[in-house]
Design a protein around this motif. Structure first.
Motif, PDB file in Angstrom:
ATOM      1  N   LEU A  12       0.817  -1.207   0.000  1.00 39.67           N
ATOM      2  CA  LEU A  12       0.000   0.000   0.000  1.00 39.67           C
ATOM      3  C   LEU A  12       0.856   1.265   0.000  1.00 39.67           C
ATOM      4  O   LEU A  12       0.426   2.308  -0.474  1.00 39.67           O
ATOM      5  CB  LEU A  12      -0.928   0.010   1.220  1.00 39.67           C
ATOM      6  N   GLY A  13       2.069   1.156   0.524  1.00 42.21           N
ATOM      7  CA  GLY A  13       2.958   2.300   0.561  1.00 42.21           C
ATOM      8  C   GLY A  13       3.669   2.581  -0.743  1.00 42.21           C
ATOM      9  O   GLY A  13       4.375   3.597  -0.865  1.00 42.21           O
ATOM     10  N   ARG A  14       3.522   1.701  -1.736  1.00 42.38           N
ATOM     11  CA  ARG A  14       4.210   1.888  -3.018  1.00 42.38           C
ATOM     12  C   ARG A  14       3.339   1.417  -4.175  1.00 42.38           C
ATOM     13  O   ARG A  14       3.806   0.752  -5.098  1.00 42.38           O
ATOM     14  CB  ARG A  14       5.550   1.144  -3.018  1.00 42.38           C
ATOM     15  N   LEU A  15       2.059   1.728  -4.116  1.00 47.99           N
ATOM     16  CA  LEU A  15       1.140   1.293  -5.161  1.00 47.99           C
ATOM     17  C   LEU A  15       1.523   1.824  -6.534  1.00 47.99           C
ATOM     18  O   LEU A  15       1.212   1.212  -7.557  1.00 47.99           O
ATOM     19  CB  LEU A  15      -0.295   1.741  -4.846  1.00 47.99           C
ATOM     20  N   GLU A  16       2.183   2.974  -6.562  1.00 46.73           N
ATOM     21  CA  GLU A  16       2.536   3.572  -7.845  1.00 46.73           C
ATOM     22  C   GLU A  16       3.674   2.836  -8.542  1.00 46.73           C
ATOM     23  O   GLU A  16       3.959   3.078  -9.719  1.00 46.73           O
ATOM     24  CB  GLU A  16       2.916   5.045  -7.654  1.00 46.73           C
ATOM     25  N   GLN A  17       4.323   1.912  -7.847  1.00 48.71           N
ATOM     26  CA  GLN A  17       5.455   1.187  -8.397  1.00 48.71           C
ATOM     27  C   GLN A  17       5.029  -0.216  -8.850  1.00 48.71           C
ATOM     28  O   GLN A  17       4.064  -0.775  -8.334  1.00 48.71           O
ATOM     29  CB  GLN A  17       6.560   1.060  -7.353  1.00 48.71           C
ATOM     30  N   PRO A  18       5.776  -0.818  -9.795  1.00 45.00           N
ATOM     31  CA  PRO A  18       5.517  -2.226 -10.132  1.00 45.00           C
ATOM     32  C   PRO A  18       5.780  -3.100  -8.910  1.00 45.00           C
ATOM     33  O   PRO A  18       6.801  -2.937  -8.226  1.00 45.00           O
ATOM     34  CB  PRO A  18       6.515  -2.515 -11.254  1.00 45.00           C
ATOM     35  N   ILE A  19       4.871  -3.982  -8.599  1.00 48.33           N
ATOM     36  CA  ILE A  19       4.999  -4.866  -7.431  1.00 48.33           C
ATOM     37  C   ILE A  19       4.865  -6.297  -7.899  1.00 48.33           C
ATOM     38  O   ILE A  19       3.878  -6.651  -8.552  1.00 48.33           O
ATOM     39  CB  ILE A  19       3.927  -4.546  -6.370  1.00 48.33           C
ATOM     40  N   GLN A  20       5.832  -7.113  -7.569  1.00 47.77           N
ATOM     41  CA  GLN A  20       5.806  -8.517  -7.955  1.00 47.77           C
ATOM     42  C   GLN A  20       5.422  -9.377  -6.764  1.00 47.77           C
ATOM     43  O   GLN A  20       5.677  -9.030  -5.600  1.00 47.77           O
ATOM     44  CB  GLN A  20       7.165  -8.943  -8.504  1.00 47.77           C
ATOM     45  N   LEU A  21       4.810 -10.493  -7.055  1.00 45.78           N
ATOM     46  CA  LEU A  21       4.388 -11.411  -6.011  1.00 45.78           C
ATOM     47  C   LEU A  21       5.561 -11.862  -5.161  1.00 45.78           C
ATOM     48  O   LEU A  21       5.461 -11.952  -3.933  1.00 45.78           O
ATOM     49  CB  LEU A  21       3.666 -12.609  -6.634  1.00 45.78           C
ATOM     50  N   ARG A  22       6.680 -12.129  -5.789  1.00 45.34           N
ATOM     51  CA  ARG A  22       7.840 -12.588  -5.016  1.00 45.34           C
ATOM     52  C   ARG A  22       8.327 -11.497  -4.061  1.00 45.34           C
ATOM     53  O   ARG A  22       8.849 -11.797  -2.981  1.00 45.34           O
ATOM     54  CB  ARG A  22       8.964 -13.041  -5.941  1.00 45.34           C
ATOM     55  N   ASP A  23       8.168 -10.203  -4.456  1.00 46.06           N
ATOM     56  CA  ASP A  23       8.563  -9.112  -3.564  1.00 46.06           C
ATOM     57  C   ASP A  23       7.686  -9.089  -2.318  1.00 46.06           C
ATOM     58  O   ASP A  23       8.174  -8.865  -1.202  1.00 46.06           O
ATOM     59  CB  ASP A  23       8.461  -7.773  -4.291  1.00 46.06           C
ATOM     60  N   MET A  24       6.391  -9.297  -2.495  1.00 41.72           N
ATOM     61  CA  MET A  24       5.487  -9.330  -1.346  1.00 41.72           C
ATOM     62  C   MET A  24       5.800 -10.528  -0.453  1.00 41.72           C
ATOM     63  O   MET A  24       5.795 -10.413   0.776  1.00 41.72           O
ATOM     64  CB  MET A  24       4.031  -9.386  -1.817  1.00 41.72           C
ATOM     65  N   ALA A  25       6.072 -11.658  -1.072  1.00 37.90           N
ATOM     66  CA  ALA A  25       6.402 -12.857  -0.287  1.00 37.90           C
ATOM     67  C   ALA A  25       7.664 -12.643   0.534  1.00 37.90           C
ATOM     68  O   ALA A  25       7.769 -13.096   1.685  1.00 37.90           O
ATOM     69  CB  ALA A  25       6.559 -14.057  -1.220  1.00 37.90           C
ATOM     70  N   GLU A  26       8.636 -11.939  -0.042  1.00 36.74           N
ATOM     71  CA  GLU A  26       9.893 -11.690   0.668  1.00 36.74           C
ATOM     72  C   GLU A  26       9.683 -10.835   1.909  1.00 36.74           C
ATOM     73  O   GLU A  26      10.445 -10.948   2.881  1.00 36.74           O
ATOM     74  CB  GLU A  26      10.890 -11.013  -0.273  1.00 36.74           C
ATOM     75  N   GLN A  27       8.668  -9.966   1.902  1.00 32.62           N
ATOM     76  CA  GLN A  27       8.405  -9.142   3.080  1.00 32.62           C
ATOM     77  C   GLN A  27       8.037  -9.982   4.296  1.00 32.62           C
ATOM     78  O   GLN A  27       8.234  -9.555   5.431  1.00 32.62           O
ATOM     79  CB  GLN A  27       7.263  -8.151   2.780  1.00 32.62           C
ATOM     80  N   GLU A  28       7.503 -11.166   4.044  1.00 29.90           N
ATOM     81  CA  GLU A  28       7.113 -12.065   5.131  1.00 29.90           C
ATOM     82  C   GLU A  28       8.039 -13.276   5.246  1.00 29.90           C
ATOM     83  O   GLU A  28       7.741 -14.214   5.999  1.00 29.90           O
ATOM     84  CB  GLU A  28       5.666 -12.541   4.926  1.00 29.90           C
ATOM     85  N   ALA A  29       9.137 -13.241   4.484  1.00 31.50           N
ATOM     86  CA  ALA A  29      10.105 -14.342   4.500  1.00 31.50           C
ATOM     87  C   ALA A  29       9.427 -15.681   4.205  1.00 31.50           C
ATOM     88  O   ALA A  29       9.675 -16.694   4.866  1.00 31.50           O
ATOM     89  CB  ALA A  29      10.838 -14.402   5.846  1.00 31.50           C
TER      90      ALA A  29
END
Length: 373
Positions: A272-289
């Protein structure tokens, strides 16, 4: 939902999992709930408040009965003028039993239905013929006959049985409480029942799933009538989430994660803090290890939809807010919301709302001007 549609949705979900490393920026907008074109209930600035009549039937569930007043009754202009007038009525004025250990005294009878712009039917445990036989009793049929053509009809939870028994759902999509959907479909085979959504908006007839999804539906109606700013303020006052998309699953397997299990909350906040940027599923997964597969499964268990669908919903909401309250061009809104291009944003808003960005802005700029008076 037909077997062919179900198979198609399952195939789509499988493909989304297989393509987990792809950018979520262009995830398809959920199509489960048909959402009508954005409309404004009262365009003229001097129009009286939109009148909502809530029909309290015997055995009514107090929580569902209270939802319309709590949501519509708190929607105001910036100067504090009410946007809705909410009244409660019954088949006859006087005491109405509830499913709790108390009755309520209703001052208005069925005559109030004739003056309503929107009629809401909450759930009850004493529906009688509509629930048992799929037909209206004489007294209820006479009451509903008072409703003017063109009145918006809304049901909360099993209130859908009343709309279906009245023939208002024939050939139309609808939902009800998840525990009742199979029985509902058997009772009313002409209704296109969707058991997997929080609510269905089919224009002038709207149905919600059980209990708290009635809040989601009423907030959706406020948002449809008056825009996100008004709906968000009502949600803030009610201390509820401002938006849960109608296509979200009714029954989430683990709505409150076990304390010892990792959640996806941090990843959602990060996105939600970077909606303007491309976001990949693997990036989100990495936030939760987590691995992509584990994260995707956990996300769906907690939120009820896929990460891609959720991300698209957030971007649509960001775009709506910017279109209503900023002077950014359509291209700038598209970039700020993370859609990249105006064409991409137009496609997603058309799928979710049934209108183009320009039409949405034109509609709700007018609504905002009225609300600020």
């Amino acid at each position: 939902m037909t077997q062919q549609t179900t198979q198609k949705m399952q195939a789509t979900r499988t493909m989304q999992t297989m393509q987990a490393t792809e950018t979520l920026q262009a995830a398809p907008t959920p199509q489960t709930t048909p959402v009508s074109k954005i409309t404004r209930s009262d365009q003229h600035p001097d129009a009286p408040p939109h009148k909502v009549a809530v029909l309290a039937l015997g055995g009514v569930i107090p929580f569902e009965l209270s939802i319309p007043y709590r949501i519509f009754g708190k929607a105001t202009t910036s100067s504090g003028e009410p946007l809705y007038e909410v009244v409660t009525c019954a088949l006859a004025a006087g005491p109405v039993p509830t499913d709790a250990d108390f009755s309520i005294n209703v001052d208005l009878g069925p005559e109030a239905l004739a003056e309503a712009d929107t009629v809401v039917v909450p759930a009850s445990y004493e529906f009688g013929p509509p629930y048992d036989e799929g037909r209206l009793g004489d007294e209820l049929a006479a009451a509903l006959a008072r409703i003017r053509p063109g009145t918006r009809m809304v049901s909360i939870c099993t209130g859908s049985y009343i709309l279906a028994a009245a023939g208002l759902l024939d050939g139309r999509p609808a939902t009800t409480h998840w525990s009742s959907t199979k029985r509902f479909q058997r009772m009313f085979p002409s209704v296109r029942v969707d058991a997997d959504v929080l609510f269905v908006d089919d224009g002038d007839v709207l149905t919600s799933a059980g209990v708290a999804s009635g809040i989601d539906l009423c907030l959706h109606i406020v948002r449809r009538d008056h825009g996100t700013a008004v709906a968000n303020e009502v949600a803030r006052r009610s201390v509820v989430p401002p938006h849960r998309d109608g296509g979200q699953a009714q029954y989430i397997q683990r709505p409150v994660p076990e304390p010892q299990l990792a959640t996806t909350t941090g990843a959602r906040a990060w996105a939600l803090g970077r909606l303007e940027q491309p976001i990949q599923l693997r990036d989100m997964a990495e936030q939760e290890a987590m691995s992509v597969r584990t994260f995707t499964r956990r996300f769906r268990e907690e939120v009820g939809i896929s990460p891609g669908q959720w991300l698209t919903q957030q971007r649509v909401e960001r775009a709506r807010h910017l279109l209503e309250d900023s002077d950014l061009s359509v291209d700038q809104v598209a970039r700020s919301a993370g859609f990249g291009t105006a064409a991409s944003m137009r496609q997603h808003l058309q799928a979710a709302l049934g209108v183009s960005p320009t039409a949405y802005r034109r509609t709700f700029r007018a609504v905002t001007d009225v609300s600020r008076r």
